[in-house]
Enzyme design. Structure first.
Site, PDB file in Angstrom:
ATOM      1  N   ASN A   1       0.876  -1.413   0.172  1.00 18.27           N
ATOM      2  CA  ASN A   1       0.060  -0.003  -0.077  1.00 18.27           C
ATOM      3  C   ASN A   1       0.990   1.355   0.072  1.00 18.27           C
ATOM      4  O   ASN A   1       0.181   2.369  -0.406  1.00 18.27           O
ATOM      5  CB  ASN A   1      -1.061   0.089   1.330  1.00 18.27           C
ATOM      6  CG  ASN A   1      -0.271  -0.149   2.553  1.00 18.27           C
ATOM      7  OD1 ASN A   1       0.834  -0.231   2.657  1.00 18.27           O
ATOM      8  ND2 ASN A   1      -0.981   0.438   3.624  1.00 18.27           N
TER       9      ASN A   1
ATOM     10  N   GLU B   1       5.853  -3.745  11.621  1.00 17.90           N
ATOM     11  CA  GLU B   1       4.482  -3.156  11.683  1.00 17.90           C
ATOM     12  C   GLU B   1       3.468  -4.006  10.892  1.00 17.90           C
ATOM     13  O   GLU B   1       3.696  -4.026   9.638  1.00 17.90           O
ATOM     14  CB  GLU B   1       4.515  -1.843  11.141  1.00 17.90           C
ATOM     15  CG  GLU B   1       3.300  -0.720  11.658  1.00 17.90           C
ATOM     16  CD  GLU B   1       2.221  -0.663  10.677  1.00 17.90           C
ATOM     17  OE1 GLU B   1       1.199  -1.677  10.789  1.00 17.90           O
ATOM     18  OE2 GLU B   1       2.138  -0.022   9.779  1.00 17.90           O
TER      19      GLU B   1
ATOM     20  N   CYS C   1      -2.962   0.727   6.962  1.00 22.87           N
ATOM     21  CA  CYS C   1      -3.037   0.044   8.426  1.00 22.87           C
ATOM     22  C   CYS C   1      -3.835   1.090   9.404  1.00 22.87           C
ATOM     23  O   CYS C   1      -4.091   0.391  10.554  1.00 22.87           O
ATOM     24  CB  CYS C   1      -1.643  -0.395   8.899  1.00 22.87           C
ATOM     25  SG  CYS C   1      -0.432   0.832   8.591  1.00 22.87           S
TER      26      CYS C   1
HETATM   27  O1  G3H Z   1      -0.601   1.169   6.070  1.00 23.37           O
HETATM   28  C1  G3H Z   1       0.100   1.745   7.011  1.00 23.37           C
HETATM   29  C2  G3H Z   1       0.646   2.957   6.826  1.00 23.37           C
HETATM   30  O2  G3H Z   1       1.924   2.944   7.629  1.00 23.37           O
HETATM   31  C3  G3H Z   1      -0.270   3.913   7.036  1.00 23.37           C
HETATM   32  O3  G3H Z   1       0.159   5.356   6.765  1.00 23.37           O
HETATM   33  O4  G3H Z   1      -1.327   6.704   7.975  1.00 23.37           O
HETATM   34  O5  G3H Z   1       0.043   7.571   6.403  1.00 23.37           O
HETATM   35  O6  G3H Z   1      -1.744   6.147   5.693  1.00 23.37           O
HETATM   36  P1  G3H Z   1      -0.804   6.557   6.504  1.00 23.37           P
END
Ligand code: G3H
Length: 496
Positions: A169, A264, A298
């Site tokens: 993503n 993570e 996430c």
């Molecule tokens: O999908 C996991 C990412 O660390 C989320 O990052 O909060 O900038 O979308 P974000």
């Protein structure tokens, strides 16, 4: 300019090369991996299917390049990172268009991802020269029985070879957030990009190459997880693994051995809405937090826990905003775009059907065309439904009505993937008490969960992760402590 810049990364066969020791090469396997466009479900690109022998070679080169790189002055490492940031900005468009094709990220968000990555590198360079340039001196006479004849110089030294594995993503931003701190701290990096997002990752690597990083400092391997996945993560040359992704991370952690881990692994991020909340604000954040990049973050809002007294009003504010979301292709910058794969779409559909069978109320209709799923809002979700606990990673948002805030906190704390959460209330004292009671890595007060700004600490509790990220924490995590103790001669010390 763009074609010259990227010309060398494509083989005559049409497959993208992998990057080793400052060269773009084809794998000796003669095989490639097809990268499917989630929107068309057709093959968009091919990349090299590298072999285990090529992984071995990459680690050998990495290990021998690291000694020299660790001797490179901090200001010089910072200069190279800033050069890479400039090139990322200059080449943001072609990299973003790979993201649109490979991971169906809306075009504007794809550009944002690349620019955010350049900003992250600039900050890493500046933070790195300060954080890594500092050590400390301890004097022995603080400890009982000692005089002042020993000085301990404490410094930070590189770990060695960092294996960086970002998720689909954010294949650029979450690669750079690992590569930047690792290189700045004097490590070398082996990058294994995600299958979807790999071509954007290769384009990004070319920016590091053209910035002038020495050979072997950054290497990029591509291939099938079944062939090289475990081989990479259990390789004896790995000194640190930085991984973002799903629960594969749990098995990586179990097998990794004596290396520092930064993991993570997602989040079932809850949004608690108290009876005194500003409901307009809450509704706006719930829709943006739940549905941006079609819920494939996430940190997306994955469950709303709303006080029964204000549930009807909140729902009445959320529904029209969800109905307004545009649904379509990433090239057209639609809000909701196809999810990453058919497997993912099937999984999400399974969660929705489970909720339907168990009596959830659909506030918007669930529709599917290929990998494109319409944004679905479900009310009266109960703890008996899978959606109350599992992460759909898609445009589906369940609402659970609670009688008390305590009930909401209890639900939050039973969840095992405890990355972030948020609470909406106009009482700051109450907000702090609730935050204190929520067992998640971060609690946002009156805003949806989010990782950024990228220098903020970012961590998950329980099965959501190990360690903490954010630029400063990553810099600190990618070094080890080294002590040099100076033992002063007792005589000259007495004379002094
Ligand atoms: O999908 C996991 C990412 O660390 C989320 O990052 O909060 O900038 O979308 P974000």
């Amino acid at each position: 300019m763009a074609s010259d810049f990227y010309g060398e990364i494509l083989a005559p066969s049409g497959a993208y090369k992998y990057f080793i020791n400052g060269d773009w090469k084809e794998s000796a396997s003669g095989k490639s991996v097809a990268i499917v466009n989630p929107s068309t479900r057709q093959t968009a690109y091919n990349v090299q299917a590298c072999t285990q022998a090529e992984v071995n070679e990459m680690f050998e080169i990495s290990r021998s390049s690291q000694k020299q790189w660790a001797q490179t002055p901090l200001w010089k490492r910072a200069e190279l990172l800033k050069k890479a940031a400039t090139l990322l900005r200059e080449h943001a468009l072609p990299i973003a268009s790979c993201l649109v094709t490979e991971i169906a990220k809306p075009s504007r968000d794809s550009m944002t991802e690349v620019i955010r990555s350049a900003d992250l590198l600039d900050y890493t360079a500046e933070e790195g020269v300060r954080v890594l340039g500092q050590g400390k001196i301890l004097n022995s006479d603080s400890f009982p029985g000692n005089g002042r004849n020993k000085l301990c110089l404490v410094s930070k030294v590189a770990l060695g070879v960092v294996l960086a594995i970002p998720p689909f993503n954010y294949p650029v931003n979450l690669a750079v957030s690992k590569i930047g701190p690792a290189l700045m701290a004097g490590n070398v990096v082996v990058l294994k990009p995600p299958t979807q997002g790999v071509v954007a990752g290769l384009h990004m690597a070319q920016c590091f190459h053209k910035a002038g990083f020495p050979k072997g400092v950054l290497n990029v391997i591509t291939g099938k997880g079944s062939e090289i996945g475990d081989f990479l993560t259990t390789h004896p040359s790995v000194n640190c693994i930085s991984f973002t992704g799903g629960d594969t991370g749990i098995s990586i952690s179990k097998k990794a051995g004596m290396v520092p881990l930064q993991m993570e692994l997602g989040g079932k991020d809850v949004c608690i809405v108290c009876e005194d909340a500003n409901l307009d604000l809450a509704a706006k954040h719930i829709v943006k937090g739940g549905f941006s990049y079609s819920g494939q973050r996430c940190t997306a809002v994955k469950l709303v826990l709303v006080h029964d007294k204000v549930a009807d009003e909140l729902v009445s504010k959320i529904v029209p905003q969800v109905q307004k979301l545009s649904v379509g292709m990433p090239e057209n910058d639609c809000d909701i775009t196809p999810v990453i794969s058919e497997t993912s779409a099937n999984f999400i559909q399974g969660l929705v059907l489970d909720a339907k069978e168990k009596g959830a109320k659909f506030l918007t209709e669930f529709k599917r065309e290929g990998n494109l799923l319409w944004p679905t809002l479900l009310d009266h979700v109960t703890p008996a439904m899978r959606l109350a606990w599992e992460e759909p990673f898609g445009p589906v948002l369940p609402i659970v009505r609670v009688q008390t805030v305590e009930q909401a906190i209890e639900h939050c704390n039973k969840n095992n993937i405890a990355l972030q959460g948020c609470v909406f209330t106009q009482d700051i004292n109450r907000a702090i008490m609730i935050s204190d009671a929520m067992e998640t890595g971060t609690v946002q007060i009156n805003a949806a969960p989010a990782r950024g700004p990228d220098h903020f600490p970012f961590q998950g509790f329980r099965d959501s992760g190990i360690g903490s990220q954010g630029i400063t924490n990553s810099l600190e995590m990618m070094v080890k402590t080294k002590s040099t103790v100076i033992n002063l001669e007792a005589e000259s010390y007495a004379m002094g």
